[in-house]
Scaffold this motif. Structure first.
Motif, PDB file in Angstrom:
ATOM      1  N   MET A  86      34.531  54.746  39.847  1.00 47.73           N
ATOM      2  CA  MET A  86      34.258  54.961  38.424  1.00 47.73           C
ATOM      3  C   MET A  86      33.666  56.346  38.273  1.00 47.73           C
ATOM      4  N   THR A  87      34.176  57.143  37.381  1.00 43.79           N
ATOM      5  CA  THR A  87      33.729  58.521  37.260  1.00 43.79           C
ATOM      6  C   THR A  87      33.440  58.901  35.827  1.00 43.79           C
ATOM      7  N   ASN A  88      32.707  59.977  35.684  1.00 40.61           N
ATOM      8  CA  ASN A  88      32.477  60.630  34.412  1.00 40.61           C
ATOM      9  C   ASN A  88      32.889  62.076  34.620  1.00 40.61           C
ATOM     10  N   ASN A  89      33.911  62.552  33.911  1.00 37.69           N
ATOM     11  CA  ASN A  89      34.527  63.845  34.204  1.00 37.69           C
ATOM     12  C   ASN A  89      33.894  64.982  33.403  1.00 37.69           C
ATOM     13  N   ALA A  90      32.580  65.074  33.365  1.00 38.66           N
ATOM     14  CA  ALA A  90      31.914  66.047  32.517  1.00 38.66           C
ATOM     15  C   ALA A  90      31.657  67.372  33.221  1.00 38.66           C
ATOM     16  N   SER A  91      31.717  67.416  34.547  1.00 37.13           N
ATOM     17  CA  SER A  91      31.282  68.611  35.262  1.00 37.13           C
ATOM     18  C   SER A  91      32.044  68.759  36.563  1.00 37.13           C
ATOM     19  N   PRO A  92      32.220  70.015  37.052  1.00 40.57           N
ATOM     20  CA  PRO A  92      32.866  70.209  38.348  1.00 40.57           C
ATOM     21  C   PRO A  92      31.981  69.806  39.530  1.00 40.57           C
ATOM     22  N   ILE A  93      30.682  69.649  39.319  1.00 41.80           N
ATOM     23  CA  ILE A  93      29.801  69.215  40.389  1.00 41.80           C
ATOM     24  C   ILE A  93      29.745  67.688  40.368  1.00 41.80           C
ATOM     25  N   SER A  94      30.143  67.074  41.466  1.00 38.54           N
ATOM     26  CA  SER A  94      30.142  65.612  41.528  1.00 38.54           C
ATOM     27  C   SER A  94      28.809  65.107  42.050  1.00 38.54           C
ATOM     28  N   LEU A  95      28.343  64.007  41.483  1.00 42.87           N
ATOM     29  CA  LEU A  95      27.164  63.306  41.980  1.00 42.87           C
ATOM     30  C   LEU A  95      27.628  61.940  42.447  1.00 42.87           C
ATOM     31  N   VAL A  96      27.619  61.737  43.776  1.00 42.28           N
ATOM     32  CA  VAL A  96      28.097  60.484  44.356  1.00 42.28           C
ATOM     33  C   VAL A  96      26.897  59.581  44.613  1.00 42.28           C
ATOM     34  N   LEU A  97      26.879  58.436  43.951  1.00 40.35           N
ATOM     35  CA  LEU A  97      25.789  57.476  44.103  1.00 40.35           C
ATOM     36  C   LEU A  97      26.278  56.303  44.942  1.00 40.35           C
ATOM     37  N   THR A  98      25.598  56.073  46.059  1.00 44.54           N
ATOM     38  CA  THR A  98      26.078  55.109  47.049  1.00 44.54           C
ATOM     39  C   THR A  98      25.246  53.833  47.108  1.00 44.54           C
ATOM     40  N   ARG A  99      24.237  53.709  46.254  1.00 43.62           N
ATOM     41  CA  ARG A  99      23.433  52.487  46.232  1.00 43.62           C
ATOM     42  C   ARG A  99      24.274  51.330  45.676  1.00 43.62           C
ATOM     43  N   PRO A 100      23.790  50.103  45.796  1.00 43.27           N
ATOM     44  CA  PRO A 100      24.489  48.997  45.136  1.00 43.27           C
ATOM     45  C   PRO A 100      24.748  49.323  43.671  1.00 43.27           C
ATOM     46  N   LEU A 101      25.840  48.811  43.128  1.00 38.84           N
ATOM     47  CA  LEU A 101      26.354  49.265  41.843  1.00 38.84           C
ATOM     48  C   LEU A 101      25.305  49.249  40.733  1.00 38.84           C
ATOM     49  N   ALA A 102      24.598  48.150  40.572  1.00 36.35           N
ATOM     50  CA  ALA A 102      23.623  48.062  39.485  1.00 36.35           C
ATOM     51  C   ALA A 102      22.505  49.090  39.655  1.00 36.35           C
ATOM     52  N   LYS A 103      22.067  49.291  40.904  1.00 36.64           N
ATOM     53  CA  LYS A 103      21.016  50.272  41.165  1.00 36.64           C
ATOM     54  C   LYS A 103      21.509  51.695  40.888  1.00 36.64           C
ATOM     55  N   SER A 104      22.745  51.979  41.279  1.00 35.81           N
ATOM     56  CA  SER A 104      23.306  53.309  41.035  1.00 35.81           C
ATOM     57  C   SER A 104      23.427  53.576  39.549  1.00 35.81           C
ATOM     58  N   GLN A 105      23.938  52.598  38.806  1.00 37.12           N
ATOM     59  CA  GLN A 105      24.106  52.788  37.369  1.00 37.12           C
ATOM     60  C   GLN A 105      22.751  52.965  36.686  1.00 37.12           C
ATOM     61  N   ALA A 106      21.759  52.188  37.113  1.00 41.52           N
ATOM     62  CA  ALA A 106      20.428  52.301  36.522  1.00 41.52           C
ATOM     63  C   ALA A 106      19.817  53.669  36.822  1.00 41.52           C
ATOM     64  N   PHE A 107      20.017  54.162  38.051  1.00 38.13           N
ATOM     65  CA  PHE A 107      19.494  55.478  38.412  1.00 38.13           C
ATOM     66  C   PHE A 107      20.142  56.553  37.541  1.00 38.13           C
ATOM     67  N   TRP A 108      21.453  56.464  37.360  1.00 34.40           N
ATOM     68  CA  TRP A 108      22.164  57.421  36.518  1.00 34.40           C
ATOM     69  C   TRP A 108      21.669  57.359  35.070  1.00 34.40           C
ATOM     70  N   ASP A 109      21.528  56.161  34.545  1.00 32.82           N
ATOM     71  CA  ASP A 109      21.097  55.994  33.156  1.00 32.82           C
ATOM     72  C   ASP A 109      19.695  56.532  32.931  1.00 32.82           C
ATOM     73  N   ASP A 110      18.857  56.513  33.978  1.00 29.40           N
ATOM     74  CA  ASP A 110      17.480  56.981  33.846  1.00 29.40           C
ATOM     75  C   ASP A 110      17.331  58.487  34.084  1.00 29.40           C
ATOM     76  N   LEU A 111      18.387  59.150  34.522  1.00 28.91           N
ATOM     77  CA  LEU A 111      18.308  60.590  34.728  1.00 28.91           C
ATOM     78  C   LEU A 111      18.120  61.305  33.387  1.00 28.91           C
ATOM     79  N   PRO A 112      17.359  62.387  33.376  1.00 30.45           N
ATOM     80  CA  PRO A 112      17.263  63.186  32.152  1.00 30.45           C
ATOM     81  C   PRO A 112      18.652  63.648  31.702  1.00 30.45           C
ATOM     82  N   ALA A 113      18.809  63.815  30.398  1.00 31.09           N
ATOM     83  CA  ALA A 113      20.121  64.155  29.836  1.00 31.09           C
ATOM     84  C   ALA A 113      20.680  65.443  30.437  1.00 31.09           C
ATOM     85  N   HIS A 114      19.815  66.425  30.702  1.00 30.36           N
ATOM     86  CA  HIS A 114      20.323  67.699  31.218  1.00 30.36           C
ATOM     87  C   HIS A 114      20.917  67.537  32.618  1.00 30.36           C
ATOM     88  N   LEU A 115      20.417  66.547  33.379  1.00 28.51           N
ATOM     89  CA  LEU A 115      20.995  66.301  34.697  1.00 28.51           C
ATOM     90  C   LEU A 115      22.316  65.537  34.574  1.00 28.51           C
TER      91      LEU A 115
END
Length: 236
Positions: A1-30
């Motif tokens: 599952m990807t978000n194609n907003a930037s050429p720099i990829s951020l690969v999150l390898t934690r269990p799915l729910a944890k990865s999604q929660a970490f992404w959702d909690d990131l500051p908007a600029h990140l």
């Protein structure tokens, strides 16, 4: 599952729910700075455990997964590793107290205080860090470890593998030695990757991947990981 907003990829390898929660909690600029690639290397599953937690038991939680698969706290006491686990335990009706940010610090802390004369139980996953029950028992504080969830390894998706081994910049935050080992088993090299490790023990598992840069969080928690990601981004 990807978000194609930037050429720099951020690969999150934690269990799915944890990865999604970490992404959702990131500051908007990140979030705006990265193309998200969700690539869980571990899935979390409950165990069928025939175990009734004694009413007077005090528990040890070393992860939020332990809290999520445990029964309702019903006001019982819990000693926890890290702020996230403590917060989760409080939300599930445990009288939770943080006893350090790592398994090692919890063992030291519990070795230095008078504990209640009641069963002490570590509700854990199959794979644990720190040998909490064994070490405390050896120090004269009997602890029963009860495995209530499994952490099963998963393979990288083709998309994640091509992203990590390709020539475009990719950031990979790694939160545990086991996940780091799983990643190292999945790929031979990551020439354009920047590894951001939760600790030096995590970083040590991926030293043979030929990574461009390694950053290690100042403390083993999500807040420090976000700070490390920001530092890595500023260095690109």
């Amino acid at each position: 599952m990807t978000n194609n907003a930037s050429p720099i990829s951020l690969v999150l390898t934690r269990p799915l729910a944890k990865s999604q929660a970490f992404w959702d909690d990131l500051p908007a600029h990140l979030r705006d700075a990265f193309r998200l690639v969700l690539a869980p290397l571990i899935t979390i599953e409950p165990c069928n455990v025939d175990f009734a937690l004694p009413k007077d038991a005090t528990v040890i939680f070393s992860s939020t997964h332990g809290v999520s698969f445990a029964p309702d706290g019903e006001g019982r006491s819990a000693f926890c590793v890290g702020p996230a686990t403590t917060k989760a335990a409080l939300a599930n009706n445990w009288q939770a107290k943080m006893m350090g940010s790592t398994a090692d610090s919890l063992v030291v802390a519990l070795s230095d205080i008078a504990l209640p004369d009641a069963p002490l139980v570590h509700l854990s996953g199959r794979h644990t860090r720190g040998n909490i029950a064994q070490r405390l028992t050896a120090k004269g504080t009997p602890v029963r470890q009860v495995v209530i969830y499994e952490q099963r390894g998963q393979h990288l998706s083709n998309e994640a593998k091509s992203t990590i081994t390709g020539n475009e910049p990719v950031f990979i935050p790694l939160f545990s030695p086991r996940t780091a080992r799983q990643l190292a088993n999945e790929i031979d090299t990551a020439p354009s990757a920047t590894i951001i490790a939760l600790s030096r023990n995590v970083a040590a598992e991926v030293t043979d991947l030929g990574v461009a840069v390694q950053f290690v969080a100042d403390e083993p928690n999500a807040k420090a990981m976000v700070t490390a990601i920001e530092s890595a981004l500023k260095s690109t």
